[in-house]
Design a protein around this motif. Structure first.
Motif, PDB file in Angstrom:
ATOM      1  N   VAL A 115       0.850  -1.399   0.031  1.00  0.00           N
ATOM      2  CA  VAL A 115       0.053  -0.007  -0.154  1.00  0.00           C
ATOM      3  C   VAL A 115       0.990   1.213  -0.007  1.00  0.00           C
ATOM      4  O   VAL A 115       1.828   1.113   0.598  1.00  0.00           O
ATOM      5  CB  VAL A 115      -1.131   0.082   1.305  1.00  0.00           C
ATOM      6  CG1 VAL A 115      -0.420   0.032   2.501  1.00  0.00           C
ATOM      7  CG2 VAL A 115      -2.089   1.133   1.098  1.00  0.00           C
ATOM      8  N   ASP A 116       0.103   2.476  -0.712  1.00  0.00           N
ATOM      9  CA  ASP A 116       1.083   3.705  -0.652  1.00  0.00           C
ATOM     10  C   ASP A 116       1.028   4.135   1.122  1.00  0.00           C
ATOM     11  O   ASP A 116      -0.222   4.579   1.245  1.00  0.00           O
ATOM     12  CB  ASP A 116       0.270   4.746  -1.563  1.00  0.00           C
ATOM     13  CG  ASP A 116       0.905   6.073  -1.476  1.00  0.00           C
ATOM     14  OD1 ASP A 116       1.749   6.362  -0.629  1.00  0.00           O
ATOM     15  OD2 ASP A 116       0.645   6.893  -2.183  1.00  0.00           O
ATOM     16  N   GLY A 117       2.038   3.811   1.630  1.00  0.00           N
ATOM     17  CA  GLY A 117       1.731   3.952   3.254  1.00  0.00           C
ATOM     18  C   GLY A 117       1.788   5.454   3.718  1.00  0.00           C
ATOM     19  O   GLY A 117       0.792   5.751   4.492  1.00  0.00           O
ATOM     20  N   VAL A 118       2.371   6.470   2.926  1.00  0.00           N
ATOM     21  CA  VAL A 118       2.210   7.932   3.177  1.00  0.00           C
ATOM     22  C   VAL A 118       0.875   8.211   3.063  1.00  0.00           C
ATOM     23  O   VAL A 118       0.233   8.750   3.932  1.00  0.00           O
ATOM     24  CB  VAL A 118       3.271   8.674   2.268  1.00  0.00           C
ATOM     25  CG1 VAL A 118       3.043  10.084   2.294  1.00  0.00           C
ATOM     26  CG2 VAL A 118       4.660   8.305   2.602  1.00  0.00           C
ATOM     27  N   ALA A 119       0.097   7.890   1.827  1.00  0.00           N
ATOM     28  CA  ALA A 119      -1.018   8.349   1.644  1.00  0.00           C
ATOM     29  C   ALA A 119      -2.160   7.764   2.653  1.00  0.00           C
ATOM     30  O   ALA A 119      -3.097   8.206   3.130  1.00  0.00           O
ATOM     31  CB  ALA A 119      -1.617   8.159   0.248  1.00  0.00           C
ATOM     32  N   MET A 120      -1.764   6.401   3.125  1.00  0.00           N
ATOM     33  CA  MET A 120      -2.699   5.735   4.014  1.00  0.00           C
ATOM     34  C   MET A 120      -2.694   6.277   5.462  1.00  0.00           C
ATOM     35  O   MET A 120      -3.609   6.731   5.958  1.00  0.00           O
ATOM     36  CB  MET A 120      -2.717   4.227   3.944  1.00  0.00           C
ATOM     37  CG  MET A 120      -3.553   3.739   4.928  1.00  0.00           C
ATOM     38  SD  MET A 120      -5.174   3.734   4.546  1.00  0.00           S
ATOM     39  CE  MET A 120      -5.404   2.142   3.219  1.00  0.00           C
ATOM     40  N   GLN A 121      -1.479   6.630   5.931  1.00  0.00           N
ATOM     41  CA  GLN A 121      -1.157   7.275   7.124  1.00  0.00           C
ATOM     42  C   GLN A 121      -1.926   8.661   7.251  1.00  0.00           C
ATOM     43  O   GLN A 121      -2.416   8.668   8.190  1.00  0.00           O
ATOM     44  CB  GLN A 121       0.364   7.285   7.280  1.00  0.00           C
ATOM     45  CG  GLN A 121       1.007   5.980   7.858  1.00  0.00           C
ATOM     46  CD  GLN A 121       2.402   6.239   8.122  1.00  0.00           C
ATOM     47  OE1 GLN A 121       3.101   7.104   7.706  1.00  0.00           O
ATOM     48  NE2 GLN A 121       2.875   5.504   9.278  1.00  0.00           N
ATOM     49  N   ALA A 122      -1.769   9.257   6.077  1.00  0.00           N
ATOM     50  CA  ALA A 122      -2.515  10.884   6.055  1.00  0.00           C
ATOM     51  C   ALA A 122      -4.203  10.556   6.178  1.00  0.00           C
ATOM     52  O   ALA A 122      -4.664  11.401   7.061  1.00  0.00           O
ATOM     53  CB  ALA A 122      -2.137  11.495   4.788  1.00  0.00           C
ATOM     54  N   ALA A 123      -4.551   9.461   5.466  1.00  0.00           N
ATOM     55  CA  ALA A 123      -6.009   9.330   5.680  1.00  0.00           C
ATOM     56  C   ALA A 123      -6.589   8.691   6.963  1.00  0.00           C
ATOM     57  O   ALA A 123      -7.319   9.463   7.286  1.00  0.00           O
ATOM     58  CB  ALA A 123      -6.417   8.280   4.418  1.00  0.00           C
ATOM     59  N   LEU A 124      -5.547   8.170   7.562  1.00  0.00           N
ATOM     60  CA  LEU A 124      -5.866   7.492   9.068  1.00  0.00           C
ATOM     61  C   LEU A 124      -5.776   8.478  10.109  1.00  0.00           C
ATOM     62  O   LEU A 124      -6.251   8.284  11.291  1.00  0.00           O
ATOM     63  CB  LEU A 124      -5.367   6.307   8.877  1.00  0.00           C
ATOM     64  CG  LEU A 124      -5.875   5.148   8.162  1.00  0.00           C
ATOM     65  CD1 LEU A 124      -4.859   3.799   8.471  1.00  0.00           C
ATOM     66  CD2 LEU A 124      -7.309   4.768   8.255  1.00  0.00           C
ATOM     67  N   ALA A 125      -5.028   9.579   9.743  1.00  0.00           N
ATOM     68  CA  ALA A 125      -4.568  10.397  11.106  1.00  0.00           C
ATOM     69  C   ALA A 125      -5.658  11.043  11.524  1.00  0.00           C
ATOM     70  O   ALA A 125      -6.828  11.310  10.846  1.00  0.00           O
ATOM     71  CB  ALA A 125      -3.320  11.641  10.437  1.00  0.00           C
ATOM     72  N   ALA A 126      -6.043  11.182  12.708  1.00  0.00           N
ATOM     73  CA  ALA A 126      -7.013  12.012  13.473  1.00  0.00           C
ATOM     74  C   ALA A 126      -6.903  13.308  13.086  1.00  0.00           C
ATOM     75  O   ALA A 126      -5.891  14.103  12.711  1.00  0.00           O
ATOM     76  CB  ALA A 126      -6.818  11.863  14.992  1.00  0.00           C
TER      77      ALA A 126
END
Length: 131
Positions: A115-126
């Motif tokens: 997965v595109d980890g940077v994009a996923m982390q941004a989406a999951l960030a509070a």
């Protein structure tokens, strides 16, 4: 291309599209591995795979999969996805994912998801973390 592998792909994808961890694991071998390559350990066996899939759906309850590209062989498939939805924290999910899946005796033996980890982390960030 193997018709049986393509048919397994279709059934397997339907389980993910329906957000159904129980049906997902029914299509895995008992000692299967599911590894979401995002810094976490692989899920091993049906119980761990079920929990991992359920966690994915909890993180992005309206997760949808848009197929970009699919290649199917005798005992594998490789598929590119564009994932979309809204994370449980309210972030917009719009990320790339690639699955490499190995098949054994008509079931999923290994699934590796990149997965595109940077994009996923941004989406999951509070939302407070995004400020």
């Amino acid at each position: 291309m193997s018709d049986s592998t393509r048919e397994l792909f279709e059934r397997y994808h339907a389980c993910w599209a329906d957000h159904d961890p129980d049906r997902i694991v029914e299509l895995h071998t008992p000692d299967s591995i599911f590894h979401l390559h995002s810094g976490s350990e692989p899920a091993r066996g049906r119980d761990e795979i079920r929990a991992s899939a359920a966690q994915t759906f909890a993180l992005v309850p309206d997760l949808t999969f848009h197929m970009v590209n699919l290649r199917v062989g005798e005992d594998f498939w490789v598929v590119q996805w564009r994932l979309s939805g809204t994370s449980a924290t309210g972030g917009k999910v719009d990320v790339d994912l690639a699955d490499v899946v190995f098949v054994e005796n008509g079931a999923v033996r290994e699934k590796h998801s990149y997965v595109d980890g940077v994009a996923m982390q941004a989406a999951l960030a509070a939302p407070a973390e995004m400020a």
